[in-house]
Design a protein around this motif. Structure first.
Motif, PDB file in Angstrom:
ATOM      1  N   ASP A 213       7.396  28.094  40.157  1.00  0.00           N
ATOM      2  CA  ASP A 213       6.598  27.064  40.827  1.00  0.00           C
ATOM      3  C   ASP A 213       6.992  27.063  42.306  1.00  0.00           C
ATOM      4  O   ASP A 213       8.113  26.704  42.669  1.00  0.00           O
TER       5      ASP A 213
ATOM      6  N   GLY B 203      -5.215  21.132  41.216  1.00  0.00           N
ATOM      7  CA  GLY B 203      -3.803  20.793  41.400  1.00  0.00           C
ATOM      8  C   GLY B 203      -2.980  21.644  40.457  1.00  0.00           C
ATOM      9  O   GLY B 203      -3.487  22.120  39.426  1.00  0.00           O
ATOM     10  N   SER B 204      -1.706  21.853  40.816  1.00  0.00           N
ATOM     11  CA  SER B 204      -0.887  22.686  39.925  1.00  0.00           C
ATOM     12  C   SER B 204      -0.624  21.964  38.611  1.00  0.00           C
ATOM     13  O   SER B 204      -0.351  22.595  37.595  1.00  0.00           O
ATOM     14  N   SER B 205      -0.744  20.629  38.611  1.00  0.00           N
ATOM     15  CA  SER B 205      -0.574  19.887  37.357  1.00  0.00           C
ATOM     16  C   SER B 205      -1.583  20.375  36.327  1.00  0.00           C
ATOM     17  O   SER B 205      -1.268  20.562  35.154  1.00  0.00           O
TER      18      SER B 205
ATOM     19  N   THR C  51       5.556  25.359  44.851  1.00  0.00           N
ATOM     20  CA  THR C  51       4.890  24.256  45.549  1.00  0.00           C
ATOM     21  C   THR C  51       5.407  24.066  46.983  1.00  0.00           C
ATOM     22  O   THR C  51       4.657  23.739  47.889  1.00  0.00           O
ATOM     23  N   TYR C  52       6.698  24.300  47.200  1.00  0.00           N
ATOM     24  CA  TYR C  52       7.307  23.993  48.511  1.00  0.00           C
ATOM     25  C   TYR C  52       7.722  25.242  49.288  1.00  0.00           C
ATOM     26  O   TYR C  52       8.386  25.125  50.302  1.00  0.00           O
TER      27      TYR C  52
ATOM     28  N   ARG D 227      -7.145  17.795  45.035  1.00  0.00           N
ATOM     29  CA  ARG D 227      -6.641  18.520  43.872  1.00  0.00           C
ATOM     30  C   ARG D 227      -7.016  20.010  43.925  1.00  0.00           C
ATOM     31  O   ARG D 227      -8.009  20.447  43.343  1.00  0.00           O
TER      32      ARG D 227
ATOM     33  N   SER E 229      12.676  20.957  43.210  1.00  0.00           N
ATOM     34  CA  SER E 229      12.551  19.515  43.458  1.00  0.00           C
ATOM     35  C   SER E 229      13.254  18.831  42.291  1.00  0.00           C
ATOM     36  O   SER E 229      13.041  19.227  41.145  1.00  0.00           O
TER      37      SER E 229
ATOM     38  N   SER F 189       0.806  24.941  44.508  1.00  0.00           N
ATOM     39  CA  SER F 189       0.030  23.743  44.793  1.00  0.00           C
ATOM     40  C   SER F 189      -0.458  23.832  46.236  1.00  0.00           C
ATOM     41  O   SER F 189       0.232  24.382  47.091  1.00  0.00           O
TER      42      SER F 189
ATOM     43  N   SER G 172      -1.297  20.883  47.530  1.00  0.00           N
ATOM     44  CA  SER G 172      -1.155  19.459  47.844  1.00  0.00           C
ATOM     45  C   SER G 172      -0.186  19.216  48.997  1.00  0.00           C
ATOM     46  O   SER G 172      -0.497  18.484  49.933  1.00  0.00           O
ATOM     47  N   LYS G 173       0.983  19.819  48.910  1.00  0.00           N
ATOM     48  CA  LYS G 173       2.078  19.414  49.792  1.00  0.00           C
ATOM     49  C   LYS G 173       2.113  20.204  51.099  1.00  0.00           C
ATOM     50  O   LYS G 173       2.509  19.683  52.127  1.00  0.00           O
TER      51      LYS G 173
ATOM     52  N   TYR H 232      11.705  19.328  38.619  1.00  0.00           N
ATOM     53  CA  TYR H 232      10.464  18.544  38.518  1.00  0.00           C
ATOM     54  C   TYR H 232      10.193  18.252  37.036  1.00  0.00           C
ATOM     55  O   TYR H 232      10.005  19.181  36.252  1.00  0.00           O
TER      56      TYR H 232
ATOM     57  N   ILE I  60      -0.441  23.668  35.036  1.00  0.00           N
ATOM     58  CA  ILE I  60       0.712  23.515  34.125  1.00  0.00           C
ATOM     59  C   ILE I  60       0.193  23.119  32.739  1.00  0.00           C
ATOM     60  O   ILE I  60       0.619  23.653  31.722  1.00  0.00           O
TER      61      ILE I  60
ATOM     62  N   ALA J 117      -5.210  24.007  43.784  1.00  0.00           N
ATOM     63  CA  ALA J 117      -4.013  24.822  43.558  1.00  0.00           C
ATOM     64  C   ALA J 117      -4.446  26.157  42.986  1.00  0.00           C
ATOM     65  O   ALA J 117      -5.620  26.341  42.649  1.00  0.00           O
TER      66      ALA J 117
ATOM     67  N   VAL K 230      11.562  26.079  39.578  1.00  0.00           N
ATOM     68  CA  VAL K 230      10.847  25.523  40.725  1.00  0.00           C
ATOM     69  C   VAL K 230      11.655  25.990  41.939  1.00  0.00           C
ATOM     70  O   VAL K 230      12.842  25.712  42.041  1.00  0.00           O
TER      71      VAL K 230
HETATM   72  C1  PLP Z   1       7.437  21.146  41.864  1.00  0.00           C
HETATM   73  C2  PLP Z   1       6.087  20.542  41.688  1.00  0.00           C
HETATM   74  N1  PLP Z   1       5.149  21.219  41.027  1.00  0.00           N
HETATM   75  C3  PLP Z   1       3.918  20.725  40.860  1.00  0.00           C
HETATM   76  C4  PLP Z   1       3.583  19.477  41.355  1.00  0.00           C
HETATM   77  C5  PLP Z   1       2.192  18.952  41.133  1.00  0.00           C
HETATM   78  O1  PLP Z   1       1.458  19.037  42.293  1.00  0.00           O
HETATM   79  P1  PLP Z   1      -0.136  19.082  42.319  1.00  0.00           P
HETATM   80  O2  PLP Z   1      -0.628  18.791  40.950  1.00  0.00           O
HETATM   81  O3  PLP Z   1      -0.532  18.050  43.303  1.00  0.00           O
HETATM   82  O4  PLP Z   1      -0.501  20.475  42.742  1.00  0.00           O
HETATM   83  C6  PLP Z   1       4.529  18.733  42.052  1.00  0.00           C
HETATM   84  C7  PLP Z   1       4.201  17.387  42.564  1.00  0.00           C
HETATM   85  O5  PLP Z   1       5.015  16.622  42.987  1.00  0.00           O
HETATM   86  C8  PLP Z   1       5.818  19.282  42.228  1.00  0.00           C
HETATM   87  O6  PLP Z   1       6.762  18.618  42.906  1.00  0.00           O
END
Ligand code: PLP
Length: 430
Positions: A253, A149-151, A255-256, A292, A226, A281, A283-284, A175, A154, A294, A222
């Motif tokens: 970032d 996961g990107s978490s 992610t989207y 998990r 978000s 990520s 995930s989305k 975020y 990070i 990324a 981001v």
């Molecule tokens: C902008 C952004 N970055 C990173 C994440 C973390 O995502 P994940 O750890 O699932 O890759 C989120 C999750 O909501 C997010 O909104």
């Protein structure tokens, strides 16, 4: 005495002597003690390593300072997974998991080897996954680092690069994991570029350009952002980054980004520059939140550096299998991303018809300000939650969002209609 006074205790002037020891009567309100204790957070952190103080009522402790991630629906489903069927009774629109299923090839691959995938150590640094991602995104394998996961990225990569003396610029709102990691975990010096509602939460490019003169070590964006859903087009961001001092590094970032267009990604730019890192990520956009998966894309030099601090087997074997199969199913995902734009448009129109002020986002969620007749975000979120709908109160994700901002995830057409119906009846909207 001084020690006790510093934590807020006050003397009553009553002493008692027993041998060589003088006792002094002191007292304090629990609330006042707790607020004084917050000044001793480093000391408390030291205590926490050897004593479990989390159970002491009112005692500030580390986990309370972590940022909120949504996912309140687990309280209904049950986080020991014994009543997973309850997931059918709720609509989770507070986290931004994909509304669609993972690609059929992903599910089939895991179904075929589930037991093997559960019991087998995966390739140590996700070598095959790195190769598959690199080929799909047109960069070298040495520019890709995988993470759970990107978490996870990070917390490992950013924590490796940013130090307490680093100066960092972030967006506000954005975020909130970034502010948490930078300020609470690393202790870096963080400035915020404020995005205003009057400008639709768009980044003011001139303001961003002007801020570069402060000589930041890192600028973290981001994009799309978000909770705003606003996007700065790739070519504009590339121009802006070219104007920044060479020593400033950018963490983007994305992610989207796939919900806007794959071509908007800065991965190729990041792979060939020395100061840009893109984190993505899966995930989305690939419906893989549960496994998990990324990756991060940067110059081979930067990736080599982070590989040294990355744990082995960071992505589980189910995660690596799912990620590889997802990249082999891009046509499936592209169709879902296109569909998301249509569904988002329909949801936006439905919300506007109820009187919501909707920020025109371009991801799989919408930032919305509540209609005047509705209660504030905290109360509205609680009211719809009582009917099984989970949406996110985002008022704490920035300093300028006010008390009436919520974020609603885009779902499939039928679920979007249910979301609109619940909002309308629970909040008494037109
Ligand atoms: C902008 C952004 N970055 C990173 C994440 C973390 O995502 P994940 O750890 O699932 O890759 C989120 C999750 O909501 C997010 O909104």
């Amino acid at each position: 005495m001084n020690l006790y006074e510093r934590v807020g205790l006050q003397s009553h002037g009553l002493h008692a002597q027993a041998g060589d020891v003088t006792y002094e009567l002191m007292s304090a309100e629990v609330e006042s003690l707790c607020s004084h204790l917050s000044k001793f957070s480093r000391l408390i952190q030291r205590f926490e390593r050897s004593v479990d103080i989390a159970g002491i009522p009112g005692m500030p402790h580390e986990s309370e300072s972590a940022c909120f991630h949504g996912g309140a629906f687990w309280e209904v489903i049950g986080d020991t997974f014994e009543t997973l069927e309850r997931r059918e009774s709720i609509i989770s629109a507070d986290v931004l998991d994909a509304w669609f299923e993972p690609a059929p090839a992903v599910v089939q691959a895991l179904e075929r080897c589930l037991s093997f995938a559960l019991k087998t150590s995966p390739p140590t640094a996700g070598e095959g996954m790195r190769h598959v991602i690199a080929r799909a995104r047109g960069v070298s394998k040495n520019s890709i680092l995988t993470g759970a996961g990107s978490s996870n990225l990070i917390f490992t990569a950013l924590r490796g690069w940013v130090t307490p003396s680093s100066r960092v610029l972030i967006l506000d709102p954005m975020y909130d994991e970034y502010a948490h990691v930078l300020e609470q975990v690393i202790g870096a010096r963080v400035d915020r570029l404020r995005l205003s509602r009057t400008h639709g939460y768009q980044i003011d490019r001139q303001q961003l350009r002007d801020s570069f003169s402060r000589g930041y070590d890192w600028v973290i964006l981001v994009n799309p952002n978000s909770p705003t859903g606003r996007h700065l087009p790739r070519h504009q961001l590339e121009h802006l980054m070219a104007e920044a001092p060479k020593a400033t590094r950018f963490w983007i970032d994305e992610t989207y980004v796939d919900y806007v267009s794959e071509e908007q990604s800065l991965e190729v730019h990041a792979a060939t520059s020395s100061n840009v890192v893109v984190v993505k990520s899966m995930s989305k956009a690939y419906a893989l939140s549960g496994v998990r998966a990324a990756y991060l894309c940067a110059s081979p030099g930067l990736v080599r550096e982070t590989l040294r601090w990355s744990p082995p087997w960071a992505v589980s074997l189910p995660g690596q299998i799912a990620a590889c199969k997802a990249f082999a199913s891009l046509d499936y995902y592209r169709a879902r991303w296109r569909e998301t734009a249509i569904l988002r448009g329909e949801l936006q129109a439905g919300l506007e018809a109820q009187g919501w002020d909707v920020v025109p986002g371009c991801a799989n969620f919408l930032l919305c300000h509540l209609p005047r007749s509705a209660p504030d975000a905290e109360e509205s979120v609680a009211k719809v939650r009582a009917r099984g709908l989970f949406i996110r109160d985002v008022t704490s994700m920035g300093t300028g969002l006010g008390k009436r901002a919520v974020r609603i995830a885009v779902k499939d057409r039928g679920t979007n209609q249910q979301v609109l119906d619940i909002l309308s009846s629970a909040l008494g909207l037109g």
